[in-house]
Scaffold this motif. Structure first.
Motif, PDB file in Angstrom:
ATOM      1  N   ILE A 372       0.841  -1.199   0.000  1.00 47.67           N
ATOM      2  CA  ILE A 372       0.000   0.000   0.000  1.00 47.67           C
ATOM      3  C   ILE A 372       0.876   1.250   0.000  1.00 47.67           C
ATOM      4  CG2 ILE A 372      -1.681   1.315   1.345  1.00 47.67           C
ATOM      5  CD1 ILE A 372      -2.740  -1.408   2.354  1.00 47.67           C
ATOM      6  N   ALA A 373       1.913   1.231   0.805  1.00 45.50           N
ATOM      7  CA  ALA A 373       2.829   2.369   0.821  1.00 45.50           C
ATOM      8  C   ALA A 373       3.487   2.553  -0.542  1.00 45.50           C
ATOM      9  CB  ALA A 373       3.886   2.167   1.912  1.00 45.50           C
ATOM     10  N   ASN A 374       3.872   1.457  -1.165  1.00 49.94           N
ATOM     11  CA  ASN A 374       4.508   1.545  -2.476  1.00 49.94           C
ATOM     12  C   ASN A 374       3.550   2.102  -3.527  1.00 49.94           C
ATOM     13  OD1 ASN A 374       6.992   0.628  -1.626  1.00 49.94           O
ATOM     14  ND2 ASN A 374       6.578  -1.513  -2.150  1.00 49.94           N
ATOM     15  N   ARG A 375       2.268   1.792  -3.403  1.00 52.56           N
ATOM     16  CA  ARG A 375       1.300   2.333  -4.370  1.00 52.56           C
ATOM     17  C   ARG A 375       1.134   3.838  -4.194  1.00 52.56           C
ATOM     18  NH1 ARG A 375      -3.135  -2.164  -6.164  1.00 52.56           N
ATOM     19  NH2 ARG A 375      -1.596  -3.781  -6.619  1.00 52.56           N
ATOM     20  N   LEU A 376       1.241   4.280  -2.975  1.00 52.72           N
ATOM     21  CA  LEU A 376       1.246   5.733  -2.764  1.00 52.72           C
ATOM     22  C   LEU A 376       2.496   6.358  -3.381  1.00 52.72           C
ATOM     23  CD1 LEU A 376      -0.014   5.956   0.943  1.00 52.72           C
ATOM     24  CD2 LEU A 376      -1.332   6.366  -1.143  1.00 52.72           C
ATOM     25  N   VAL A 377       3.610   5.673  -3.207  1.00 48.48           N
ATOM     26  CA  VAL A 377       4.870   6.168  -3.785  1.00 48.48           C
ATOM     27  C   VAL A 377       4.744   6.268  -5.293  1.00 48.48           C
ATOM     28  CG1 VAL A 377       7.287   5.563  -4.211  1.00 48.48           C
ATOM     29  CG2 VAL A 377       6.335   5.353  -1.911  1.00 48.48           C
ATOM     30  N   ALA A 378       4.126   5.269  -5.912  1.00 53.61           N
ATOM     31  CA  ALA A 378       3.982   5.271  -7.371  1.00 53.61           C
ATOM     32  C   ALA A 378       3.159   6.447  -7.866  1.00 53.61           C
ATOM     33  CB  ALA A 378       3.348   3.955  -7.821  1.00 53.61           C
ATOM     34  N   GLN A 379       2.377   7.045  -6.970  1.00 55.21           N
ATOM     35  CA  GLN A 379       1.550   8.188  -7.360  1.00 55.21           C
ATOM     36  C   GLN A 379       2.108   9.507  -6.825  1.00 55.21           C
ATOM     37  OE1 GLN A 379      -2.798   7.417  -7.459  1.00 55.21           O
ATOM     38  NE2 GLN A 379      -2.288   5.457  -6.477  1.00 55.21           N
TER      39      GLN A 379
END
Length: 494
Positions: A372-379
């Motif tokens: 989930i944190a990585n998906r925020l990073v991707a955005q």
């Protein structure tokens, strides 16, 4: 044989037992079987080189093959004041006469014989051990493929960390074991030169052909350096180190399986044929075989330590501490690791993952937090900010009694499309397809299967060379015996 010419007395009975042990039937057969194999090859070579007359060679070969066929039974109980080898050689001299039996030891020493026996035994032990480890590797890879979709949490510091699959975990054990197989196989490859011909420590001036005996005994070639051939047992150390490493790999597997099979975890189950009960507690169901696997690595670790300690500071020449004392612990240690491998085969094959409980534990353990944190990073959210946001969300979920994340509070100004889409466990597992993650499990298994095939092919080559040598030696012995018999018939006809 009590006199050597130089010496006229020998060890007392108690000292002899300490040095040479008790010459019981099993010890007689175990020691003299490889020695007599060496003798057959040596006699063939000496005859071909013109150092033994054909009739002498035939007499030796006939008596040695008879002794082997009967399991050396006629030697049981004979006094061995200077060890079994010299008792055996003395028996040949007594039976055949000194002019025949006394020629067997031409161009060699107990030193190069002992080194050759060690190499032959180590070759056999390693070949057998590698074969069993390859079978275990095949079981691991089969189960890895079968359970590639069984989602579970992987643990770090005994806490749930990330979602993986049970098959992926087993593929990890197989990856580590592949390196152990490589190390064992490389050690086996080192046993390519036969020590016979090195003599006591510096070869011989007699016109022998060590390459011939090497070929008849299944080695690729003769000694490269005579002193090294009788002085060094470092290959034995590497064998123990490689076996110990494999044992350690399996002990870690067994530790995980034992923990996961407890009632508290309940992630893995074993059938009744692989568990035991208690003599006092009726409810017990103990996966006790795993404890044997965990402990047996200690035998190889201890043997390496004992062997290396015996070799340390010994002079680089033939010596008892290296050639005898350092070698002694190896055989039981290699057998212990082999037993550990055999147990691991049935345990890995018999273990059944509790798929529903595994997935539930993964879901309830917040193991998708990093994704989930990585998906925020991707955005566009900085990772440390995303880490803080998701960590706070986990804390709030725990405090509210929730068992999984259902929403994330985003920072001010964040796009609304970042709000609520949380990945499923299966999606997370499949998405980790870089860096050797579980999304690459099929590719990992494919590579390891290819390597397994290569290891198996090379092991088959070793076994084939040994079998071919046995056939060649048998044929050479038969030819000398047949030729002598024909000569006797022709002499009788005249």
């Amino acid at each position: 044989m009590t006199s050597t010419g130089r010496l006229t007395r020998t060890l007392g009975p108690r000292t002899r037992r300490v040095v040479y042990g008790e010459p019981d039937p099993e010890a007689v057969r175990g020691e003299l079987e490889p020695i007599s194999t060496i003798d057959l090859a040596h006699v063939v070579m000496l005859t071909e080189c013109g150092l033994l007359p054909a009739d002498t060679a035939a007499s030796l070969l006939d008596r040695i093959t008879r002794l082997r066929a009967e399991g050396f039974r006629r030697l049981y109980g004979l006094p061995a004041p200077r060890g079994l080898y010299l008792m055996y050689e003395g028996h040949l001299a007594d039976e055949l006469g000194a002019d025949v039996g006394g020629k067997l030891h031409t161009g060699r020493s107990r030193n190069d014989i002992k080194a050759t026996v060690t190499a032959m035994r180590l070759r056999a032990e390693l070949t057998d051990l590698i074969g069993e480890v390859l079978r275990l590797q095949a079981v691991l890879l089969s189960r890895a493929r079968a359970h590639r979709d069984v989602v579970m949490p992987v643990y770090t510091h005994f806490q749930p960390a990330m979602p993986v699959s049970y098959g992926y975990y087993l593929a990890g054990i197989a990856t580590a074991l592949d390196r152990d197989i490589t190390a064992l196989r490389q050690t086996l490859d080192e046993l390519d030169r036969c020590p016979l011909g090195a003599g006591a420590v510096s070869g011989t001036d007699l016109p022998i052909e060590p390459a011939r005996t090497a070929a008849l005994l299944g080695f690729a070639g003769p000694p490269l350096h005579a002193t090294d051939a009788v002085a060094a047992r470092d290959t034995l150390l590497r064998a123990l180190a490689s076996a110990a490493s494999a044992g350690v790999t399996l002990s870690r597997l067994a530790t995980d399986l034992q923990l996961w099979s407890t009632q508290e975890f309940g992630l893995v189950q074993f059938p009744e044929r692989l568990v035991g009960g208690s003599s006092a507690m009726p409810q017990k169901r103990n996966a006790f075989l795993l404890e044997h696997v965990k402990a047996k690595a200690g035998a190889a670790i201890g043997a390496w330590t004992a062997s290396a300690s015996a070799m340390k500071s010994a002079p680089f020449t033939n010596s008892i501490e290296v050639g005898t004392e350092a070698v002694a612990p190896a055989w039981s240690a290699l057998a212990a690791v082999r037993d550990s491998v055999l147990l691991a085969q049935v345990l890995v094959g018999g273990a059944r993952p509790a798929a529903e409980r595994m997935e539930r534990r993964a879901r309830e353990s917040f193991v998708t937090a990093t994704v989930i944190a990585n998906r925020l990073v991707a955005q566009g959210v900085p990772f440390r900010t995303a880490h803080h946001i998701v960590g706070a969300a986990v804390r709030e979920a725990v405090e509210s009694g929730a068992t999984e994340l259902t929403k994330i509070d985003l920072p001010d100004g964040a796009p609304t499309d970042m709000a609520t889409e949380l990945p499923s466990l299966r999606e997370v597992v499949d998405a980790h397809d870089r860096g050797g993650g579980p999304g690459q499990c099929d590719a990992t298994v494919r590579v390891l299967r290819e390597r397994l095939t290569g290891h198996g092919r090379r092991l088959a080559g070793h076994r084939g060379r040994t079998r071919d040598a046995e056939r060649r030696l048998g044929a050479a012995v038969d030819a000398l015996l047949a030729g002598h018999a024909s000569a006797d018939r022709r002499e009788g006809e005249r």
